[in-house]
Design a protein around this motif. Sequence first.
Motif, PDB file in Angstrom:
ATOM      1  N   ASN A 287       3.434  -1.203  -4.758  1.00  0.00           N
ATOM      2  CA  ASN A 287       4.591  -0.372  -5.115  1.00  0.00           C
ATOM      3  C   ASN A 287       5.152  -0.755  -6.470  1.00  0.00           C
ATOM      4  OD1 ASN A 287       4.457   0.895  -2.690  1.00  0.00           O
ATOM      5  ND2 ASN A 287       6.136  -0.219  -1.741  1.00  0.00           N
ATOM      6  N   LEU A 288       5.310  -2.059  -6.677  1.00  0.00           N
ATOM      7  CA  LEU A 288       5.886  -2.531  -7.941  1.00  0.00           C
ATOM      8  C   LEU A 288       5.007  -2.145  -9.120  1.00  0.00           C
ATOM      9  CD1 LEU A 288       7.175  -6.086  -6.996  1.00  0.00           C
ATOM     10  CD2 LEU A 288       8.554  -4.223  -7.912  1.00  0.00           C
ATOM     11  N   GLY A 289       3.709  -2.336  -8.951  1.00  0.00           N
ATOM     12  CA  GLY A 289       2.776  -2.001 -10.024  1.00  0.00           C
ATOM     13  C   GLY A 289       2.847  -0.522 -10.369  1.00  0.00           C
ATOM     14  N   ASN A 290       2.896   0.320  -9.335  1.00  0.00           N
ATOM     15  CA  ASN A 290       2.948   1.761  -9.569  1.00  0.00           C
ATOM     16  C   ASN A 290       4.271   2.173 -10.213  1.00  0.00           C
ATOM     17  OD1 ASN A 290       0.401   2.402  -8.658  1.00  0.00           O
ATOM     18  ND2 ASN A 290       1.044   2.630  -6.545  1.00  0.00           N
ATOM     19  N   LEU A 291       5.342   1.601  -9.727  1.00  0.00           N
ATOM     20  CA  LEU A 291       6.652   1.933 -10.296  1.00  0.00           C
ATOM     21  C   LEU A 291       6.740   1.483 -11.755  1.00  0.00           C
ATOM     22  CD1 LEU A 291       8.865   1.061  -7.214  1.00  0.00           C
ATOM     23  CD2 LEU A 291       8.721   3.305  -8.276  1.00  0.00           C
ATOM     24  N   ARG A 292       6.179   0.303 -11.994  1.00  0.00           N
ATOM     25  CA  ARG A 292       6.184  -0.205 -13.375  1.00  0.00           C
ATOM     26  C   ARG A 292       5.452   0.760 -14.305  1.00  0.00           C
ATOM     27  NH1 ARG A 292       2.599  -2.803 -16.407  1.00  0.00           N
ATOM     28  NH2 ARG A 292       1.150  -3.153 -14.699  1.00  0.00           N
ATOM     29  N   LYS A 293       4.288   1.228 -13.839  1.00  0.00           N
ATOM     30  CA  LYS A 293       3.512   2.166 -14.673  1.00  0.00           C
ATOM     31  C   LYS A 293       4.316   3.440 -14.928  1.00  0.00           C
ATOM     32  CE  LYS A 293      -0.943   0.863 -12.917  1.00  0.00           C
ATOM     33  NZ  LYS A 293      -1.699   1.239 -11.725  1.00  0.00           N
ATOM     34  N   ILE A 294       4.888   3.961 -13.865  1.00  0.00           N
ATOM     35  CA  ILE A 294       5.648   5.209 -13.987  1.00  0.00           C
ATOM     36  C   ILE A 294       6.815   5.035 -14.956  1.00  0.00           C
ATOM     37  CG2 ILE A 294       7.212   6.768 -12.737  1.00  0.00           C
ATOM     38  CD1 ILE A 294       4.590   7.357 -11.704  1.00  0.00           C
TER      39      ILE A 294
ATOM     40  N   ALA B 262       6.238  -6.274  12.833  1.00  0.00           N
ATOM     41  CA  ALA B 262       5.251  -6.199  11.760  1.00  0.00           C
ATOM     42  C   ALA B 262       4.376  -4.967  11.917  1.00  0.00           C
ATOM     43  CB  ALA B 262       4.371  -7.443  11.800  1.00  0.00           C
ATOM     44  N   PRO B 263       4.054  -4.297  10.816  1.00  0.00           N
ATOM     45  CA  PRO B 263       3.153  -3.149  10.933  1.00  0.00           C
ATOM     46  C   PRO B 263       1.745  -3.646  11.251  1.00  0.00           C
ATOM     47  CG  PRO B 263       3.625  -3.622   8.632  1.00  0.00           C
ATOM     48  CD  PRO B 263       4.420  -4.601   9.446  1.00  0.00           C
ATOM     49  N   GLU B 264       1.050  -2.908  12.097  1.00  0.00           N
ATOM     50  CA  GLU B 264      -0.308  -3.360  12.434  1.00  0.00           C
ATOM     51  C   GLU B 264      -1.251  -3.139  11.271  1.00  0.00           C
ATOM     52  OE1 GLU B 264      -1.407  -1.572  16.118  1.00  0.00           O
ATOM     53  OE2 GLU B 264       0.391  -2.408  17.041  1.00  0.00           O
ATOM     54  N   VAL B 265      -1.026  -2.063  10.581  1.00  0.00           N
ATOM     55  CA  VAL B 265      -1.846  -1.805   9.398  1.00  0.00           C
ATOM     56  C   VAL B 265      -0.932  -1.469   8.237  1.00  0.00           C
ATOM     57  CG1 VAL B 265      -3.940  -0.953  10.509  1.00  0.00           C
ATOM     58  CG2 VAL B 265      -2.052   0.606  10.105  1.00  0.00           C
ATOM     59  N   VAL B 266      -1.414  -1.777   7.051  1.00  0.00           N
ATOM     60  CA  VAL B 266      -0.667  -1.349   5.877  1.00  0.00           C
ATOM     61  C   VAL B 266      -0.973   0.133   5.686  1.00  0.00           C
ATOM     62  CG1 VAL B 266      -0.379  -1.612   3.385  1.00  0.00           C
ATOM     63  CG2 VAL B 266      -0.835  -3.610   4.819  1.00  0.00           C
ATOM     64  N   PRO B 267       0.048   0.984   5.743  1.00  0.00           N
ATOM     65  CA  PRO B 267      -0.254   2.415   5.664  1.00  0.00           C
ATOM     66  C   PRO B 267      -0.798   2.809   4.306  1.00  0.00           C
ATOM     67  CG  PRO B 267       2.120   2.034   5.760  1.00  0.00           C
ATOM     68  CD  PRO B 267       1.463   0.700   5.841  1.00  0.00           C
ATOM     69  N   PHE B 268      -1.513   3.880   4.285  1.00  0.00           N
ATOM     70  CA  PHE B 268      -2.036   4.434   3.047  1.00  0.00           C
ATOM     71  C   PHE B 268      -0.852   4.845   2.186  1.00  0.00           C
ATOM     72  CE2 PHE B 268      -4.910   6.426   0.303  1.00  0.00           C
ATOM     73  CZ  PHE B 268      -4.370   7.624  -0.108  1.00  0.00           C
ATOM     74  N   LEU B 269      -0.876   4.424   0.950  1.00  0.00           N
ATOM     75  CA  LEU B 269       0.274   4.661   0.089  1.00  0.00           C
ATOM     76  C   LEU B 269      -0.049   5.587  -1.062  1.00  0.00           C
ATOM     77  CD1 LEU B 269       3.225   3.481  -0.588  1.00  0.00           C
ATOM     78  CD2 LEU B 269       1.980   2.284  -2.357  1.00  0.00           C
ATOM     79  N   SER B 270       0.877   6.418  -1.365  1.00  0.00           N
ATOM     80  CA  SER B 270       0.687   7.257  -2.536  1.00  0.00           C
ATOM     81  C   SER B 270       1.993   7.337  -3.303  1.00  0.00           C
ATOM     82  CB  SER B 270       0.251   8.641  -2.083  1.00  0.00           C
ATOM     83  OG  SER B 270       0.791   9.616  -2.901  1.00  0.00           O
ATOM     84  N   LEU B 271       1.895   7.420  -4.576  1.00  0.00           N
ATOM     85  CA  LEU B 271       3.100   7.569  -5.366  1.00  0.00           C
ATOM     86  C   LEU B 271       3.040   8.921  -6.067  1.00  0.00           C
ATOM     87  CD1 LEU B 271       4.895   4.858  -7.291  1.00  0.00           C
ATOM     88  CD2 LEU B 271       4.579   7.081  -8.306  1.00  0.00           C
ATOM     89  N   CYS B 272       4.037   9.716  -5.895  1.00  0.00           N
ATOM     90  CA  CYS B 272       4.000  11.079  -6.449  1.00  0.00           C
ATOM     91  C   CYS B 272       5.102  11.260  -7.479  1.00  0.00           C
ATOM     92  CB  CYS B 272       4.238  12.122  -5.368  1.00  0.00           C
ATOM     93  SG  CYS B 272       3.455  11.774  -3.819  1.00  0.00           S
ATOM     94  N   ILE B 273       4.799  11.986  -8.499  1.00  0.00           N
ATOM     95  CA  ILE B 273       5.842  12.416  -9.431  1.00  0.00           C
ATOM     96  C   ILE B 273       5.999  13.914  -9.249  1.00  0.00           C
ATOM     97  CG2 ILE B 273       6.577  12.572 -11.824  1.00  0.00           C
ATOM     98  CD1 ILE B 273       4.433  10.509 -12.446  1.00  0.00           C
ATOM     99  N   PHE B 274       7.177  14.348  -9.023  1.00  0.00           N
ATOM    100  CA  PHE B 274       7.439  15.777  -8.883  1.00  0.00           C
ATOM    101  C   PHE B 274       8.296  16.234 -10.048  1.00  0.00           C
ATOM    102  CE2 PHE B 274       5.911  16.420  -4.590  1.00  0.00           C
ATOM    103  CZ  PHE B 274       5.935  15.140  -4.088  1.00  0.00           C
ATOM    104  N   GLN B 275       7.895  17.353 -10.594  1.00  0.00           N
ATOM    105  CA  GLN B 275       8.739  17.963 -11.626  1.00  0.00           C
ATOM    106  C   GLN B 275       9.894  18.638 -10.898  1.00  0.00           C
ATOM    107  OE1 GLN B 275       7.337  18.224 -15.001  1.00  0.00           O
ATOM    108  NE2 GLN B 275       9.440  18.658 -15.599  1.00  0.00           N
ATOM    109  N   ALA B 276      11.099  18.389 -11.354  1.00  0.00           N
ATOM    110  CA  ALA B 276      12.240  19.047 -10.691  1.00  0.00           C
ATOM    111  C   ALA B 276      12.184  20.538 -10.963  1.00  0.00           C
ATOM    112  CB  ALA B 276      13.522  18.493 -11.250  1.00  0.00           C
ATOM    113  N   TRP B 277      12.533  21.303  -9.985  1.00  0.00           N
ATOM    114  CA  TRP B 277      12.555  22.739 -10.195  1.00  0.00           C
ATOM    115  C   TRP B 277      13.999  23.176 -10.403  1.00  0.00           C
ATOM    116  CZ3 TRP B 277      10.739  20.237  -5.952  1.00  0.00           C
ATOM    117  CH2 TRP B 277      11.546  20.297  -4.808  1.00  0.00           C
ATOM    118  N   ALA B 278      14.162  24.118 -11.311  1.00  0.00           N
ATOM    119  CA  ALA B 278      15.528  24.572 -11.604  1.00  0.00           C
ATOM    120  C   ALA B 278      15.947  25.625 -10.600  1.00  0.00           C
ATOM    121  CB  ALA B 278      15.563  25.159 -13.006  1.00  0.00           C
ATOM    122  N   GLY B 279      17.207  25.613 -10.245  1.00  0.00           N
ATOM    123  CA  GLY B 279      17.771  26.651  -9.372  1.00  0.00           C
ATOM    124  C   GLY B 279      17.335  26.538  -7.946  1.00  0.00           C
TER     125      GLY B 279
END
Length: 214
Positions: free
Chosen positions: A57-64, A197-214
Amino acid sequence: GAREERGAELALGRMEAPAIFMEAEFYQRNFDPREYLKEFYSMSTSREGASAFMMLNLGNLRKIFSLSEHSRGDILIDVGCGPTTYQLLSNHREMKKWLKNEAGAFHWEPKWAKKQEKLRKTVKQVLKCDVTKANPRGPVSLPPADCIVSTLCLEGACKDLATFRSALRNISTLLKPGRHLVMVTALGDTCYSPFSAPEVVPFLSLCIFQAWAG
Ligand SMILES: C[S@@+](CC[C@H](N)C(=O)[O-])C[C@H]1O[C@@H](n2cnc3c(N)ncnc32)[C@H](O)[C@@H]1O
């Protein structure tokens, strides 16, 4: 735009499997922030999965956030911030240096001690918010945000796809048109426990969404 729409569909499509979903009230009644921090953010070797998850998460956030288009502006709103601060710290230069170290060489404590004061000054307000409401911030008026970050929140707060979609719409009202929502989300999860504790580390994705106007 169309690409962001497809991204959202991709992320949301996996949630349509029959599932037990937690609802917003579950959090009101049961979420234990101390347990949550201990369980997922203690960074101990006995919690390797959780530590790896946070490093990702940190690595992805840093990149973003190293992209100027995402770090431009004054107001950042963290939706569903919970008791954690990594999503804000990842934006800071010292944290980037720390991220370049090998896992064995990293020293969280000294970095954190230096950051605490800075972060305390940076955070202007902590407000109650409910993403399932058309106006998630309630009666408080806020300046529109230059960026919204939301990490591991919507999937817990939303019991089904329709609620997830409307939560996205709801939080987008906090954002300046054309600016970005940065989201860390665990895809394909049907429920999650803040207590064990989680049994498995869930599949993670990081998404960027363009905000939509209105
Ligand atoms: C799994 S924790 C994530 C905390 C933190 N953002 C992180 O990345 O570790 C989920 C967070 O979502 C918040 N939450 C749950 N339902 C919500 C709702 N309806 N509206 C806003 N936040 C909600 C909880 O209070 C909790 O802080």
